[in-house]
Motif scaffolding. Structure first.
Motif, PDB file in Angstrom:
ATOM      1  N   ASN A 181       0.862  -1.200   0.253  1.00 31.16           N
ATOM      2  CA  ASN A 181      -0.482   0.376   0.057  1.00 31.16           C
ATOM      3  C   ASN A 181       0.898   1.563   0.202  1.00 31.16           C
ATOM      4  OD1 ASN A 181      -2.401  -1.536  -0.485  1.00 31.16           O
ATOM      5  ND2 ASN A 181      -2.689  -1.378   1.963  1.00 31.16           N
ATOM      6  N   LEU A 229      -1.252   3.917  -1.838  1.00 33.47           N
ATOM      7  CA  LEU A 229      -2.327   4.726  -0.958  1.00 33.47           C
ATOM      8  C   LEU A 229      -2.413   4.442   0.428  1.00 33.47           C
ATOM      9  CD1 LEU A 229      -3.888   0.915  -2.572  1.00 33.47           C
ATOM     10  CD2 LEU A 229      -4.215   3.400  -2.850  1.00 33.47           C
ATOM     11  N   GLU A 230      -1.255   4.755   0.884  1.00 30.35           N
ATOM     12  CA  GLU A 230      -0.982   4.882   2.139  1.00 30.35           C
ATOM     13  C   GLU A 230       0.271   5.643   2.585  1.00 30.35           C
ATOM     14  OE1 GLU A 230      -0.818   2.378   5.008  1.00 30.35           O
ATOM     15  OE2 GLU A 230      -3.069   1.270   4.827  1.00 30.35           O
ATOM     16  N   ASP A 259      -2.068  14.978  -1.659  1.00 28.52           N
ATOM     17  CA  ASP A 259      -2.669  13.792  -2.462  1.00 28.52           C
ATOM     18  C   ASP A 259      -3.222  13.921  -3.972  1.00 28.52           C
ATOM     19  OD1 ASP A 259      -5.247  11.722  -1.669  1.00 28.52           O
ATOM     20  OD2 ASP A 259      -6.033  12.740  -3.013  1.00 28.52           O
ATOM     21  N   ARG A 260      -3.205  15.109  -4.682  1.00 20.37           N
ATOM     22  CA  ARG A 260      -3.718  14.865  -6.193  1.00 20.37           C
ATOM     23  C   ARG A 260      -2.286  14.520  -6.695  1.00 20.37           C
ATOM     24  NH1 ARG A 260      -2.992  18.633 -10.056  1.00 20.37           N
ATOM     25  NH2 ARG A 260      -1.655  19.975  -8.479  1.00 20.37           N
ATOM     26  N   SER A 271      -2.158  10.833  -6.514  1.00 23.41           N
ATOM     27  CA  SER A 271      -3.113  10.262  -7.185  1.00 23.41           C
ATOM     28  C   SER A 271      -2.417  10.299  -8.189  1.00 23.41           C
ATOM     29  CB  SER A 271      -4.191  10.340  -7.246  1.00 23.41           C
ATOM     30  OG  SER A 271      -4.842  10.636  -5.891  1.00 23.41           O
ATOM     31  N   GLN A 272      -2.298  10.953  -9.155  1.00 24.46           N
ATOM     32  CA  GLN A 272      -1.657  12.463 -10.514  1.00 24.46           C
ATOM     33  C   GLN A 272      -0.720  10.380 -10.920  1.00 24.46           C
ATOM     34  OE1 GLN A 272      -1.042  15.910 -11.225  1.00 24.46           O
ATOM     35  NE2 GLN A 272      -1.955  15.537 -13.195  1.00 24.46           N
ATOM     36  N   ARG A 323       0.226   7.680  -8.870  1.00 29.69           N
ATOM     37  CA  ARG A 323      -0.246   6.372  -8.706  1.00 29.69           C
ATOM     38  C   ARG A 323      -1.042   5.979 -10.968  1.00 29.69           C
ATOM     39  NH1 ARG A 323      -3.325   7.020  -4.753  1.00 29.69           N
ATOM     40  NH2 ARG A 323      -4.714   7.580  -5.062  1.00 29.69           N
ATOM     41  N   ASN A 324      -1.357   7.358 -11.364  1.00 30.04           N
ATOM     42  CA  ASN A 324      -2.408   6.769 -12.299  1.00 30.04           C
ATOM     43  C   ASN A 324      -1.204   6.583 -12.940  1.00 30.04           C
ATOM     44  OD1 ASN A 324      -3.671   8.516 -14.901  1.00 30.04           O
ATOM     45  ND2 ASN A 324      -4.942   7.141 -13.708  1.00 30.04           N
ATOM     46  N   PHE A 327      -2.205  -1.533 -10.602  1.00 31.28           N
ATOM     47  CA  PHE A 327      -2.592  -2.395  -9.151  1.00 31.28           C
ATOM     48  C   PHE A 327      -3.248  -3.650 -10.227  1.00 31.28           C
ATOM     49  CE2 PHE A 327      -2.563   1.390  -6.711  1.00 31.28           C
ATOM     50  CZ  PHE A 327      -1.139   0.819  -5.318  1.00 31.28           C
ATOM     51  N   VAL A 352     -11.986   3.147 -16.688  1.00 31.75           N
ATOM     52  CA  VAL A 352     -11.850   3.537 -15.702  1.00 31.75           C
ATOM     53  C   VAL A 352     -10.340   4.534 -15.406  1.00 31.75           C
ATOM     54  CG1 VAL A 352     -11.965   3.203 -12.430  1.00 31.75           C
ATOM     55  CG2 VAL A 352     -13.434   1.811 -14.023  1.00 31.75           C
ATOM     56  N   PRO A 353      -8.765   3.881 -15.000  1.00 36.45           N
ATOM     57  CA  PRO A 353      -8.024   4.202 -15.363  1.00 36.45           C
ATOM     58  C   PRO A 353      -8.047   5.496 -16.002  1.00 36.45           C
ATOM     59  CG  PRO A 353      -7.091   2.314 -15.302  1.00 36.45           C
ATOM     60  CD  PRO A 353      -9.318   2.440 -15.341  1.00 36.45           C
ATOM     61  N   ARG A 389      -9.832   7.243 -17.697  1.00 36.22           N
ATOM     62  CA  ARG A 389     -10.660   8.376 -17.055  1.00 36.22           C
ATOM     63  C   ARG A 389     -10.173   9.683 -16.576  1.00 36.22           C
ATOM     64  NH1 ARG A 389     -15.758   9.317 -20.063  1.00 36.22           N
ATOM     65  NH2 ARG A 389     -16.629   7.385 -20.633  1.00 36.22           N
ATOM     66  N   TYR A 390      -9.075   9.109 -15.690  1.00 33.43           N
ATOM     67  CA  TYR A 390      -8.804   9.999 -14.263  1.00 33.43           C
ATOM     68  C   TYR A 390      -7.284  10.163 -14.806  1.00 33.43           C
ATOM     69  CZ  TYR A 390     -12.195   8.043 -11.544  1.00 33.43           C
ATOM     70  OH  TYR A 390     -12.991   7.593 -10.774  1.00 33.43           O
ATOM     71  N   ARG A 416      -7.235  -4.234 -17.379  1.00 26.71           N
ATOM     72  CA  ARG A 416      -6.935  -2.751 -16.876  1.00 26.71           C
ATOM     73  C   ARG A 416      -5.645  -1.508 -15.985  1.00 26.71           C
ATOM     74  NH1 ARG A 416     -10.903  -2.615 -11.396  1.00 26.71           N
ATOM     75  NH2 ARG A 416      -9.472  -4.033 -10.739  1.00 26.71           N
ATOM     76  N   LEU A 469      -6.639   3.006  -8.502  1.00 24.71           N
ATOM     77  CA  LEU A 469      -6.005   3.256 -10.492  1.00 24.71           C
ATOM     78  C   LEU A 469      -6.072   4.586 -10.539  1.00 24.71           C
ATOM     79  CD1 LEU A 469      -9.265   0.678 -10.918  1.00 24.71           C
ATOM     80  CD2 LEU A 469      -6.516   0.468 -10.509  1.00 24.71           C
ATOM     81  N   GLY A 470      -6.240   5.790  -9.358  1.00 25.37           N
ATOM     82  CA  GLY A 470      -5.842   7.211 -10.074  1.00 25.37           C
ATOM     83  C   GLY A 470      -6.349   8.054  -9.545  1.00 25.37           C
TER      84      GLY A 470
END
Lengths: 228, 440
Positions: free
Chosen positions: A49, A54-55, A74-75, A78-79, A81-82, A87, A106-107, A109-110, A154, B353-354
């Motif tokens: 994680n 994620l952590e 966080d943003r 997330s970017q 990670r994306n 995962f 899904v991924p 889209r982000y 995915r 997933l982001g």
């Protein structure tokens, strides 16, 4: 690709403090296939994680592809990670009411890709795992092995450089597990770095390096094969 | 991303139809109740006088005697005037437009074949200035001539509907018809479109929100000659022997209203000074023998408040309906939490997933907004039913949903639902995704 220096993670409640990781050190080179083993509660999932952003951690340093993640908000996390991390979970974690196409979407889209680009990537990823013909099916209409292949599609659709797999074959029979493992090996052979948590010693032996975690620390590392 | 969030929201709503319907109904009930009361309140709070509101003034006189301390309203003024005073005010040497008003009911005989005479037409005696002061829009003809206010003639101004009922045509100027006793003939001087301002501020003595306006206006100069009893409130501060209409005219009973148009402060000051002098003069004649004899003028806004067109009960009801909306929203928060908790796993997957916390928050807020929008639409339907019930209950034609209220209801619903959704959406986006990814 991944470098952790003296990472510590403590889960605190009113009554007790649990040290999930203690001065955890690990480096994973680009293109490596590393398996992580260890008894339950040893800190494998916490490591995964943190590695997957994620952590957060309490102390230490973590560099992902040369970037110090401790300073990111966080943003930004997330970017990152994306863009860089894929995962794969033991229980697949597909979204049950979305068809395969939309699950793989899904991924993307982000990521902000155009509709045409997303469509191209989704079709390619599903073709890669042999499920392009079933793009409009729901996850519940597939077998466990097929669902895990969708989860891999995915994870791959965004072309991440780093794949994190948490016991990806744990819910599969041996035949399907072998197929999934072969797919991961193929992906790794194309240059994607993979870190996989597993309980299965036979799967661990198929990676290039096996790391054993006990009580939140790396207790043993075995070089099993030459990295690609 | 907004369209993507909308697509996801719609899918989630369809997945949990019962829970979604409950949330929509919780919002709809709150919006329906509050919009019903707000619409009703707004209709009542409307000042139909517009820019004439601070020019038109109702005249009041503390015209009671017997050394009474007070009589009438809380400020010691009766709402209406005696005929003696109205007559004196009419004849005063002042240049301000003014008019007395009192309501009567009349029999009117239709000239169309097979139409029976009707005895339920409301009319009002007024002076010619009434039509310009209260902005009556004429379709044909106009008010009677100025001389009729001095030298009575059987002329009237009637509504378009009445003209059609009597003559079968809108333009009846110059034609005559039978009124009052069903024999006396009156000539039509003008026909107006419709005159029924809500509230009926020009004459609040016969109801605030009449369904129909006056059908016929007749010259006030005919009052003494026609001896038509008023239809409305008559009050007196002393016992008086009244045996006929002529006695009422001479009595101290109050039963008429008097309006004057004062366009500026100087005019208002001049009129107040005039009233002061008038009170003194009447006092010398033995009237106005109370402890504080005086006159007053009130503009339309003041007059509406003074007559409590909007009662305290109405304000309380609006407050109660907003509290009810709050209760509904609190319930919606609980339902939304239940709905969103079921989506924690999906939110965790999306985070892995982001998706950032902000993106998850936005996604769920869009869903709440969509629920709020549907809640607003159903709420508008409920408000329409509620307003229909209000109209039926109070026998008025006010309180209808107009465009501004329609948009207002949807905006209120959206705003309320978004506020409601903040907590549940925060709970989802701030949850630790790793817990749900492992637990699934």
């Amino acid at each position: 690709m991944l470098r952790m220096n003296k990472i510590s993670k403590v889960f605190s409640t009113d009554l007790i403090e649990t040290h999930a990781l203690r001065e955890f050190d690990l480096s994973v080179a680009e293109g490596e296939f590393v398996t992580v083993t260890g008894p339950s509660g040893s800190g494998k999932t916490t490591f995964l994680n943190i590695a997957g952003l994620l952590e957060t951690f309490n102390s230490g340093e973590y560099f992902l592809d040369g970037e110090d993640v401790a300073s990111l908000n966080d943003r930004q996390r997330s970017q990152l990670r994306n863009q860089k991390i894929g995962f794969i979970f033991q229980s697949f974690n597909l979204i049950p009411d979305l068809d395969l196409f939309d699950n793989v979407d899904v991924p993307l889209r982000y990521r902000g890709f155009s509709s045409a680009e997303r469509k191209k990537r989704i079709n390619y990823a599903l073709e890669r795992v042999g499920l392009a013909a079933r793009a409009k099916h729901l996850p519940s209409q597939l077998s466990g092995g097929q669902q895990q292949r969708v989860a891999i599609a995915r994870a791959l659709a965004g072309e991440p450089r780093f794949l994190l797999a948490d016991e990806p074959t744990g819910n599969l029979d041996s035949l399907m597990a072998r197929q999934v493992m072969e797919l991961l090996e193929e992906i790794n052979s194309e240059g994607t770095t993979i870190v996989m948590v597993t309980h299965d010693p036979s799967l661990a032996r198929r990676s290039q390096r096996n790391i054993q975690i006990i009580d939140g620390q790396v207790s043993d590392q075995q070089q099993l094969a030459q990295a690609v | 991303m907004f369209t993507y969030y909308c697509k996801l929201a719609w899918r989630h709503i369809l997945q949990t139809p019962a829970l979604s319907l409950l949330i929509i109904m919780a919002i709809a009930l709150g919006i329906g109740a509050s919009m019903t009361m707000i619409s009703y309140y707004k209709a009542m709070a409307h000042n139909p006088a517009g820019d004439r509101s601070d020019k038109l003034h109702a005249v009041q006189l503390a015209a009671y005697g017997n050394d009474m301390e007070t009589w009438g309203m809380s400020d010691g003024f009766p709402r209406q005037l005696t005929h003696q005073d109205v007559k004196n005010l009419r004849e005063a040497d002042l240049s301000f437009p003014s008019t007395p008003i009192y309501q009567f009911m009349t029999v009117i005989v239709s000239q169309r074949e097979g139409v029976a005479p009707s005895n339920d037409y409301a009319g009002r005696f007024v002076d010619r200035d009434f039509f310009s002061m209260f902005d009556v829009k004429f379709l044909h003809g106009g008010p009677w001539s100025e001389s009729v206010d001095e030298q009575p003639e059987n002329q009237v101004v009637i509504s378009k509907a009445l003209s059609e009922w009597i003559f079968g045509e809108v333009n009846s100027v110059g034609k005559t018809f039978a009124m009052l006793d069903g024999i006396m003939q009156f000539t039509v001087a003008g026909v107006y479109e419709e005159f029924n301002p809500q509230p009926a501020y020009y004459d609040l003595t016969t109801g605030y929100f009449p369904r129909e306006g006056a059908g016929v206006f007749a010259p006030y100069s005919l009052v003494e000659q026609l001896e038509t009893f008023p239809m409305g409130n008559i009050s007196g501060w002393q016992p008086e022997e009244v045996n006929g209409f002529k006695d009422i005219l001479k009595s101290e009973y109050v039963w008429q209203v008097f309006w004057t148009q004062l366009d500026n402060e100087a005019a208002k000051a001049q009129y107040k000074e005039f009233l002061k002098g008038y009170v003194e003069q009447q006092r010398e004649l033995g009237r106005f023998a109370n402890q504080n004899p005086r006159g007053d003028i009130k503009d339309v806004e003041t007059w509406l408040n003074y007559n409590e067109v909007i009662s305290e009960d109405n304000r309380v009801m609006v407050g109660m309906s907003l509290l009810f909306l709050l209760v509904c929203l609190v319930n919606a928060v609980g339902l939304l939490l239940a709905k969103f908790m079921r989506k924690m796993n999906e939110a965790g997957v999306r985070r892995a997933l982001g998706a950032s916390k902000g993106q998850i928050f936005s996604q769920y807020l869009v869903e709440v907004g969509m629920l709020g929008f549907f809640g607003g639409l159903v709420g508008l339907l409920l408000a329409s039913i509620g307003l229909w019930a209000v109209r039926e209950l109070y026998g008025t034609d006010i309180a209808r949903l107009d465009f501004s209220l329609f948009i207002g209801a949807l905006l209120l619903s959206l705003l309320a639902s978004l506020l409601t959704g903040i907590l549940p959406a925060l709970r989802v986006c701030n949850s630790n995704p790793s817990i749900f990814l492992k637990a699934q």
